[in-house]
Scaffold this motif. Structure first.
Motif: not given
Length: 199
Positions: A94-103
């Protein structure tokens, strides 16, 4: 790496744990996320800065050198690293989809392909097709379920066609057709294929 780890061993247990958690976040990290990973709302990076391991970068913090970050990250046990990546992924939801996916991807979590798909769709909606394709490729590299592969391939075909590569998109839609698991999925792949062939 030995020199860096020798310096890290001089830290208190709390600061050492903080530095390891920060390494999972990347070379540049936010104090809010770090505190979430540590479950320590009052933690600051004073000791890490005093030991010249990190430095302030505006409101964020930056590892003093890329080799420090790489050495600390490489020293983490794989299981502990994955746990921290999962906590970080939950923070970025909900904050940063790119970083969520990367993690999720770095944690080896089953939710990674779907997270990359969501991030890629957001890029596509903003007409950032090249960035969307990068996210799609990352998702495809991790996808094991046919349903995930199908949806990622469908978006890849769409972005490729929108970038003006209609012939290439038809090959991608054929791959999506092969990965389709039911009638509606096959229908969507055939429509995408027809759109590329029409162009």
């Amino acid at each position: 790496q030995s020199i860096v780890l020798a310096r890290v061993d001089l830290l208190s247990p709390e600061d050492k744990r903080a530095l390891q958690a920060a390494a999972v976040l990347g070379q540049l990290f936010s104090l809010d996320v770090l505190r979430h990973l540590l479950e320590a709302p009052d933690y600051d990076c004073v000791a890490l800065m005093r030991n010249h391991l990190v430095r302030a970068a505006g409101e964020d913090f930056l590892f003093a050198h890329a080799l420090i970050w790489e050495s600390v990250y490489a020293s983490l046990l794989h299981s502990h690293r994955s746990e921290l990546h999962l906590v970080a992924a939950e923070w970025f939801a909900g904050r940063d989809l790119n970083l969520q996916a990367e993690h999720f991807g770095r944690a080896g979590d089953d939710r990674a392909p779907a997270a990359y798909l969501e991030a890629a769709r957001e890029k596509s909606r903003r007409f950032h097709f090249e960035s969307a394709l990068e996210m799609v490729e990352s998702g495809l590299a991790l996808a094991s379920a046919a349903a995930d592969s199908h949806q990622l391939l469908m978006l890849k075909g769409e972005c490729t066609r929108e970038m003006g590569h209609a012939a290439e998109s038809t090959a991608i839609y054929r791959a999506a057709l092969d990965a389709a698991q039911d009638g509606p999925a096959r229908c969507r792949a055939l429509i995408g294929l027809a759109a590329g062939m029409r162009v």
